[in-house]
Design a protein around this motif. Structure first.
Motif, short mmCIF file in Angstrom:
data_model
loop_
_atom_site.label_atom_id
_atom_site.label_comp_id
_atom_site.label_asym_id
_atom_site.label_seq_id
_atom_site.Cartn_x
_atom_site.Cartn_y
_atom_site.Cartn_z
N ARG A 195 0.83 -1.22 0.00
CA ARG A 195 0.00 0.00 0.00
C ARG A 195 0.86 1.26 0.00
NH1 ARG A 195 -4.16 -1.87 4.85
NH2 ARG A 195 -4.46 -4.00 4.09
N CYS A 196 1.84 1.30 -0.87
CA CYS A 196 2.76 2.43 -0.91
C CYS A 196 2.04 3.70 -1.36
CB CYS A 196 3.91 2.14 -1.87
SG CYS A 196 5.11 3.49 -1.95
N PRO A 197 2.23 4.81 -0.64
CA PRO A 197 1.56 6.06 -1.01
C PRO A 197 2.13 6.69 -2.28
CG PRO A 197 3.10 6.44 0.79
CD PRO A 197 3.03 4.95 0.59
N ASN A 198 3.28 6.19 -2.74
CA ASN A 198 3.92 6.78 -3.92
C ASN A 198 3.61 6.04 -5.22
OD1 ASN A 198 5.40 8.73 -2.34
ND2 ASN A 198 6.72 7.05 -1.69
N ILE A 199 2.68 5.12 -5.19
CA ILE A 199 2.43 4.28 -6.36
C ILE A 199 2.08 5.10 -7.60
CG2 ILE A 199 0.00 3.89 -5.69
CD1 ILE A 199 0.28 1.07 -6.94
N PHE A 200 1.29 6.15 -7.45
CA PHE A 200 0.89 6.95 -8.61
C PHE A 200 2.09 7.71 -9.17
CE2 PHE A 200 -2.80 6.53 -5.80
CZ PHE A 200 -3.68 5.90 -6.65
N ASP A 201 2.88 8.30 -8.30
CA ASP A 201 4.07 9.04 -8.71
C ASP A 201 5.05 8.11 -9.43
OD1 ASP A 201 6.18 10.83 -8.97
OD2 ASP A 201 6.83 10.62 -6.90
N CYS A 202 5.39 6.98 -8.78
CA CYS A 202 6.41 6.09 -9.34
C CYS A 202 5.97 5.44 -10.65
CB CYS A 202 6.77 5.01 -8.32
SG CYS A 202 7.68 5.65 -6.88
N TRP A 203 4.74 4.92 -10.68
CA TRP A 203 4.28 4.26 -11.90
C TRP A 203 4.15 5.24 -13.06
CZ3 TRP A 203 0.34 -0.27 -10.97
CH2 TRP A 203 0.94 -1.23 -10.14
N ASN A 204 3.74 6.46 -12.78
CA ASN A 204 3.68 7.46 -13.83
C ASN A 204 5.07 7.86 -14.32
OD1 ASN A 204 0.87 7.85 -14.28
ND2 ASN A 204 0.71 9.02 -12.39
N ARG A 205 6.10 7.72 -13.45
CA ARG A 205 7.48 8.02 -13.83
C ARG A 205 8.16 6.80 -14.46
NH1 ARG A 205 10.92 8.53 -10.23
NH2 ARG A 205 12.24 10.20 -11.02
N LYS A 206 7.41 5.71 -14.63
CA LYS A 206 7.91 4.46 -15.20
C LYS A 206 8.98 3.81 -14.33
CE LYS A 206 6.56 4.42 -19.98
NZ LYS A 206 6.90 3.87 -21.29
N THR A 207 8.70 3.74 -13.04
CA THR A 207 9.51 2.95 -12.12
C THR A 207 8.54 2.12 -11.28
OG1 THR A 207 9.53 4.58 -10.31
CG2 THR A 207 11.27 4.76 -11.98
N ALA A 208 8.96 0.91 -10.91
CA ALA A 208 8.08 0.03 -10.14
C ALA A 208 8.91 -0.99 -9.37
CB ALA A 208 7.09 -0.70 -11.06
N THR A 209 8.30 -1.54 -8.31
CA THR A 209 8.97 -2.56 -7.49
C THR A 209 8.16 -3.85 -7.55
OG1 THR A 209 9.86 -0.88 -6.00
CG2 THR A 209 9.79 -3.14 -5.18
N ALA A 267 10.35 -10.09 -16.20
CA ALA A 267 11.35 -9.58 -17.15
C ALA A 267 10.69 -9.09 -18.43
CB ALA A 267 12.37 -10.67 -17.45
N GLU A 268 9.75 -9.86 -18.95
CA GLU A 268 9.06 -9.46 -20.18
C GLU A 268 8.27 -8.18 -19.97
OE1 GLU A 268 8.33 -13.92 -22.14
OE2 GLU A 268 6.78 -12.98 -20.89
N SER A 269 7.66 -8.03 -18.81
CA SER A 269 6.86 -6.84 -18.52
C SER A 269 7.73 -5.60 -18.41
CB SER A 269 6.07 -7.05 -17.22
OG SER A 269 5.20 -8.15 -17.33
N VAL A 270 8.88 -5.73 -17.74
CA VAL A 270 9.81 -4.61 -17.62
C VAL A 270 10.25 -4.14 -19.00
CG1 VAL A 270 12.11 -3.91 -16.84
CG2 VAL A 270 10.61 -5.22 -15.31
N ALA A 271 10.56 -5.10 -19.89
CA ALA A 271 11.00 -4.75 -21.24
C ALA A 271 9.87 -4.11 -22.04
CB ALA A 271 11.51 -6.00 -21.95
N GLU A 272 8.69 -4.69 -21.97
CA GLU A 272 7.56 -4.17 -22.74
C GLU A 272 7.17 -2.76 -22.31
OE1 GLU A 272 2.83 -5.22 -23.52
OE2 GLU A 272 4.22 -6.82 -22.94
N LEU A 273 7.23 -2.50 -21.02
CA LEU A 273 6.85 -1.19 -20.50
C LEU A 273 7.94 -0.14 -20.69
CD1 LEU A 273 5.18 -2.45 -17.21
CD2 LEU A 273 4.01 -1.14 -18.99
N GLY A 274 9.16 -0.60 -20.95
CA GLY A 274 10.27 0.34 -21.10
C GLY A 274 10.54 1.10 -19.81
N LEU A 275 10.50 0.38 -18.68
CA LEU A 275 10.68 1.04 -17.39
C LEU A 275 12.08 1.64 -17.27
CD1 LEU A 275 8.95 -1.43 -14.89
CD2 LEU A 275 7.99 0.54 -16.09
#
Length: 260
Positions: free
Chosen positions: A46-60, A94-102
């Motif tokens: 429940r990270c409060p930064n999910i919107f910021d990070c995902w919109n910046r193309k970073t994810a955990t 791995a495939e998702s990271v590549a497809e999203l261009g994170l």
């Protein structure tokens, strides 16, 4: 700064409020995570930064499932006995990271024992959080040992001296500033390069209570003290989490390593 367990926290202050912004990057990432049956710390914790990070193309991302055996009293990740391993999960990540261009992807596991295997994969950065000060471990992290966390990161440096190492702490659980600064010193003694410090937010009533909320200027003071000790990079603020703007941490830490 004087902090005691008896203090009752005030309502969540204004500086911790988060703006919900579901941009196109956020929506695309969410669709792929759901469609490929992936797990992310961003959602499970429940990270409060999910919107910021995902919109910046970073994810955990989490691998080896979404159930953790550790049952820490600060964490919203489901605790229990893990189910059978999904052997196709790492490839889908791995495939998702590549497809999203994170720009930056963090991979974490609910069972993090194969340290040499991880180091041999040559990640850009190796992170393991101490989470809190030693005095609070019995209450907050009953299945963890403070000294073991530091020893793990020292071991990584021994295996790969050029690798950037990182650790993080939450504040607001009843620690004192002196205790925090002592942990900073211990981290530097174990050659940890990057430090994150953020405010603990209670996920539910079954989790540990917030003893108090730190003000932005207190985070700034902690950051200045940590940087004076020689950390290559320090992120400190109310909404800072382990992976917060992680893509920006590596260049500064590597520059410090080269200079050192």
């Amino acid at each position: 700064m004087s902090t005691t367990e008896s203090l009752r926290p005030a309502p969540i202050p204004e500086w911790i409020r988060v703006r919900v912004t579901e941009g196109e990057n956020f929506k695309e990432l969410k669709q792929i995570v759901q469609g490929r049956r992936l797990h992310t710390v961003c959602e499970e914790a429940r990270c409060p930064n999910i919107f910021d990070c995902w919109n910046r193309k970073t994810a955990t991302f989490m691998i080896l499932g979404d159930v953790c055996t550790r049952a820490c009293r600060f964490c919203a990740v489901t605790s229990g006995r893990p189910s059978e391993l999904d052997l196709g999960e790492p490839l889908r990540v791995a495939e998702s990271v590549a497809e999203l261009g994170l720009k930056h992807a963090v991979i974490t596991s609910v069972d993090f024992d194969a340290v040499r295997t991880v180091v041999n994969a040559r990640p850009d950065i190796f992170n393991h959080n101490t989470e809190t000060v030693p005095r609070l471990y019995a209450r907050i992290r009953p299945k963890a040992v403070y000294a073991n966390s530091l020893a793990l990161l020292r071991h990584v440096k021994a295996l790969a001296p050029e690798m950037v190492t990182k650790s993080g702490l939450m504040v607001g659980l009843g620690e004192t500033e002196d205790e925090l600064v002592d942990v900073f010193r211990n981290m530097r003694a174990h050659n940890i390069d990057v430090l994150t410090v953020g405010q603990y937010l209670r996920p539910s009533k079954k989790h540990a209570e917030v003893v108090r909320y730190y003000r932005p200027e207190e985070f700034m003071r902690l950051k200045e003290q940590a940087l004076a000790m020689g950390f290559g990079h320090v992120e400190a603020g109310p909404l800072v989490r382990s992976s917060y703007h992680a893509d920006e941490q590596i260049p500064a830490a590597r520059k410090s390593l080269l200079a050192g």
